[in-house]
Design a protein around this motif. Structure first.
Motif, PDB file in Angstrom:
ATOM      1  N   VAL A 171       0.828  -1.204   0.000  1.00 35.59           N
ATOM      2  CA  VAL A 171       0.000   0.000   0.000  1.00 35.59           C
ATOM      3  C   VAL A 171       0.860   1.250   0.000  1.00 35.59           C
ATOM      4  N   LEU A 172       1.859   1.296   0.899  1.00 41.23           N
ATOM      5  CA  LEU A 172       2.739   2.467   0.968  1.00 41.23           C
ATOM      6  C   LEU A 172       3.485   2.675  -0.340  1.00 41.23           C
ATOM      7  N   GLU A 173       3.913   1.590  -0.965  1.00 45.77           N
ATOM      8  CA  GLU A 173       4.673   1.710  -2.203  1.00 45.77           C
ATOM      9  C   GLU A 173       3.798   2.214  -3.345  1.00 45.77           C
ATOM     10  N   LEU A 174       2.564   1.736  -3.444  1.00 42.58           N
ATOM     11  CA  LEU A 174       1.683   2.222  -4.497  1.00 42.58           C
ATOM     12  C   LEU A 174       1.306   3.683  -4.283  1.00 42.58           C
ATOM     13  N   VAL A 175       1.152   4.093  -3.013  1.00 42.19           N
ATOM     14  CA  VAL A 175       0.916   5.511  -2.722  1.00 42.19           C
ATOM     15  C   VAL A 175       2.118   6.341  -3.156  1.00 42.19           C
ATOM     16  N   SER A 176       3.317   5.827  -2.898  1.00 46.64           N
ATOM     17  CA  SER A 176       4.533   6.542  -3.295  1.00 46.64           C
ATOM     18  C   SER A 176       4.622   6.683  -4.809  1.00 46.64           C
ATOM     19  N   VAL A 177       4.217   5.633  -5.531  1.00 50.30           N
ATOM     20  CA  VAL A 177       4.209   5.694  -6.996  1.00 50.30           C
ATOM     21  C   VAL A 177       3.259   6.783  -7.473  1.00 50.30           C
ATOM     22  N   ALA A 178       2.085   6.865  -6.870  1.00 43.24           N
ATOM     23  CA  ALA A 178       1.112   7.887  -7.265  1.00 43.24           C
ATOM     24  C   ALA A 178       1.671   9.289  -7.045  1.00 43.24           C
ATOM     25  N   ARG A 179       2.353   9.482  -5.938  1.00 45.15           N
ATOM     26  CA  ARG A 179       2.962  10.783  -5.673  1.00 45.15           C
ATOM     27  C   ARG A 179       4.070  11.085  -6.682  1.00 45.15           C
ATOM     28  N   THR A 180       4.806  10.049  -7.053  1.00 45.72           N
ATOM     29  CA  THR A 180       5.902  10.231  -8.010  1.00 45.72           C
ATOM     30  C   THR A 180       5.385  10.699  -9.362  1.00 45.72           C
ATOM     31  N   LEU A 181       4.258  10.170  -9.796  1.00 50.16           N
ATOM     32  CA  LEU A 181       3.699  10.556 -11.092  1.00 50.16           C
ATOM     33  C   LEU A 181       3.492  12.059 -11.203  1.00 50.16           C
ATOM     34  N   ARG A 182       3.109  12.685 -10.097  1.00 57.82           N
ATOM     35  CA  ARG A 182       2.841  14.130 -10.127  1.00 57.82           C
ATOM     36  C   ARG A 182       4.125  14.952 -10.262  1.00 57.82           C
ATOM     37  N   ARG A 183       5.263  14.355  -9.891  1.00 56.51           N
ATOM     38  CA  ARG A 183       6.527  15.101  -9.932  1.00 56.51           C
ATOM     39  C   ARG A 183       7.341  14.834 -11.198  1.00 56.51           C
ATOM     40  N   LEU A 184       6.888  13.934 -12.008  1.00 55.78           N
ATOM     41  CA  LEU A 184       7.671  13.527 -13.168  1.00 55.78           C
ATOM     42  C   LEU A 184       7.760  14.628 -14.210  1.00 55.78           C
ATOM     43  N   GLU A 185       8.959  14.835 -14.716  1.00 52.52           N
ATOM     44  CA  GLU A 185       9.180  15.764 -15.821  1.00 52.52           C
ATOM     45  C   GLU A 185       9.635  14.972 -17.040  1.00 52.52           C
ATOM     46  N   PRO A 186       9.162  15.316 -18.236  1.00 49.17           N
ATOM     47  CA  PRO A 186       9.564  14.580 -19.438  1.00 49.17           C
ATOM     48  C   PRO A 186      11.040  14.804 -19.751  1.00 49.17           C
ATOM     49  N   PHE A 187      11.611  13.875 -20.500  1.00 51.49           N
ATOM     50  CA  PHE A 187      13.006  14.019 -20.925  1.00 51.49           C
ATOM     51  C   PHE A 187      13.076  13.809 -22.430  1.00 51.49           C
ATOM     52  N   GLU A 188      14.060  14.425 -23.039  1.00 45.40           N
ATOM     53  CA  GLU A 188      14.193  14.396 -24.498  1.00 45.40           C
ATOM     54  C   GLU A 188      15.430  13.607 -24.891  1.00 45.40           C
ATOM     55  N   LEU A 189      15.261  12.734 -25.883  1.00 42.05           N
ATOM     56  CA  LEU A 189      16.352  11.918 -26.402  1.00 42.05           C
ATOM     57  C   LEU A 189      16.595  12.255 -27.876  1.00 42.05           C
ATOM     58  N   VAL A 190      17.845  12.106 -28.286  1.00 45.63           N
ATOM     59  CA  VAL A 190      18.221  12.337 -29.677  1.00 45.63           C
ATOM     60  C   VAL A 190      18.778  11.036 -30.238  1.00 45.63           C
ATOM     61  N   ARG A 191      18.128  10.488 -31.263  1.00 46.27           N
ATOM     62  CA  ARG A 191      18.617   9.261 -31.879  1.00 46.27           C
ATOM     63  C   ARG A 191      19.867   9.538 -32.697  1.00 46.27           C
ATOM     64  N   ASP A 192      20.570   8.465 -33.043  1.00 44.46           N
ATOM     65  CA  ASP A 192      21.808   8.626 -33.805  1.00 44.46           C
ATOM     66  C   ASP A 192      21.569   9.231 -35.180  1.00 44.46           C
ATOM     67  N   ASP A 193      20.345   9.109 -35.718  1.00 42.78           N
ATOM     68  CA  ASP A 193      20.057   9.698 -37.025  1.00 42.78           C
ATOM     69  C   ASP A 193      19.608  11.153 -36.911  1.00 42.78           C
ATOM     70  N   GLY A 194      19.612  11.694 -35.681  1.00 47.87           N
ATOM     71  CA  GLY A 194      19.272  13.091 -35.473  1.00 47.87           C
ATOM     72  C   GLY A 194      17.836  13.352 -35.063  1.00 47.87           C
ATOM     73  N   ALA A 195      16.968  12.361 -35.173  1.00 46.55           N
ATOM     74  CA  ALA A 195      15.569  12.532 -34.776  1.00 46.55           C
ATOM     75  C   ALA A 195      15.470  12.660 -33.256  1.00 46.55           C
ATOM     76  N   THR A 196      14.535  13.468 -32.804  1.00 45.19           N
ATOM     77  CA  THR A 196      14.353  13.668 -31.366  1.00 45.19           C
ATOM     78  C   THR A 196      12.974  13.169 -30.934  1.00 45.19           C
ATOM     79  N   ALA A 197      12.871  12.840 -29.660  1.00 47.49           N
ATOM     80  CA  ALA A 197      11.596  12.389 -29.108  1.00 47.49           C
ATOM     81  C   ALA A 197      11.561  12.740 -27.632  1.00 47.49           C
ATOM     82  N   LYS A 198      10.367  13.057 -27.149  1.00 45.52           N
ATOM     83  CA  LYS A 198      10.191  13.408 -25.733  1.00 45.52           C
ATOM     84  C   LYS A 198       9.391  12.295 -25.063  1.00 45.52           C
TER      85      LYS A 198
END
Length: 298
Positions: A171-198
């Protein structure tokens, strides 16, 4: 399965690597010693308690460099990761590894076909399973680490951090996961061919289950020279929550599999390797390859 197993030559000794500070470990080790004495009465057994973080890797590296040891890691995913990397530090080693689950998640053990140590030792077969070879390159410097189970970016390492701070128990761990979702920030990756994705989450998985409650893939055997790529493009809190709910209930189903996956980080991002957190700096090139049959195990 890609490798049905080959007859195992006799181990010249058994080395038990464990953290003596973990609760209940003394009882666990005594039971393991009795089991080994029954199944392999002629085998020399040595106990190797760890003294600090990273010590299991150093111990495994030493033992892997001589003879043909059976190395038993009494640990969770992180401790076994250290042992696996210690063995991989020794090219051509004849060491055979296995994990005796004694951690919080034990994702690797839970994802493999059910078996007992006694049954594995009685069968006397050695199987070779894949590892994930993870190379981080920044400038001219490259660091290589192996994962027995998965590499996660974004959501998964933040979930691990949240669970660690929030306390143990479902229960505590699932509550912690729910709290984590609210703090998540997206990250951006660049593939070797130059294409980007978030992304909100990227998981490269060699096993079917992770984080105790999530089923990320239908793949059952990590020995096919491929790994699954589980992505969640940036889409907001609601979609992340739905993906997490599906993972812990129905599972995410079949995922695309590849032999290699490479990209560069546009910004700093946390990374989770078999349960251990690594912080990746912006501008780091990451390449993950399937190291087919790299680990000998029972």
């Amino acid at each position: 399965m890609a490798d049905a197993g080959v007859p195992a030559g006799p181990f010249d000794r058994a080395m038990v690597i464990f953290n003596p500070g973990r609760a209940g470990m003394g009882t666990r080790i005594e039971a393991l010693q009795r089991e080994l004495a029954t199944d392999l009465p002629d085998l020399s057994v040595e106990l190797l308690p760890t003294e600090y973080a990273g010590h299991a890797r150093a111990l495994a590296r030493i033992e892997a460099g001589r003879g043909a040891p059976l190395i038993l890691s009494v640990s969770g995913d992180g401790g076994y990761n250290e042992v696996v990397n210690g063995v991989m530090d020794v090219p051509g080693s004849k060491a055979v590894c296995t994990v005796i689950p004694a951690g919080n998640a034990n994702d690797h053990f839970r994802s493999l076909p059910a078996r007992t140590l006694s049954g594995a030792l009685t069968e006397k077969t050695v199987r070779h399973i894949d590892l994930l070879r993870v190379a981080f390159r920044s400038g001219s410097r490259e660091q290589v680490q192996y994962a027995h189970s998965y590499v996660g970016f974004g959501l998964t390492p933040l979930m691990a951090i949240g669970i660690e701070k929030g306390g143990k128990g479902k229960v505590l761990e699932l509550v912690s996961v729910a709290r984590t979702l609210r703090r998540l920030e997206p990250f951006e990756l660049v593939r070797d061919d130059g294409a980007t994705a978030k992304f909100d989450s990227l998981i490269l998985a060699n096993i079917s289950r992770m984080a105790k409650y999530g089923t990320v893939s239908e793949s059952q055997y990590p020995d096919d020279g491929r790994f699954e790529v589980v992505t969640l493009p940036h889409a907001g809190l609601t979609k992340m929550a739905l993906m997490t709910l599906r993972a812990v209930t129905l599972g995410l189903g079949h995922q695309p599999s590849v032999r290699s996956y490479a990209f560069s980080t546009r910004n700093a991002v946390p990374c989770q390797i078999d349960g251990e957190i690594v912080h990746i700096q912006a501008g780091t090139h990451v390449r993950v390859d399937s190291a087919k049959g790299a680990l000998a195990t029972v």
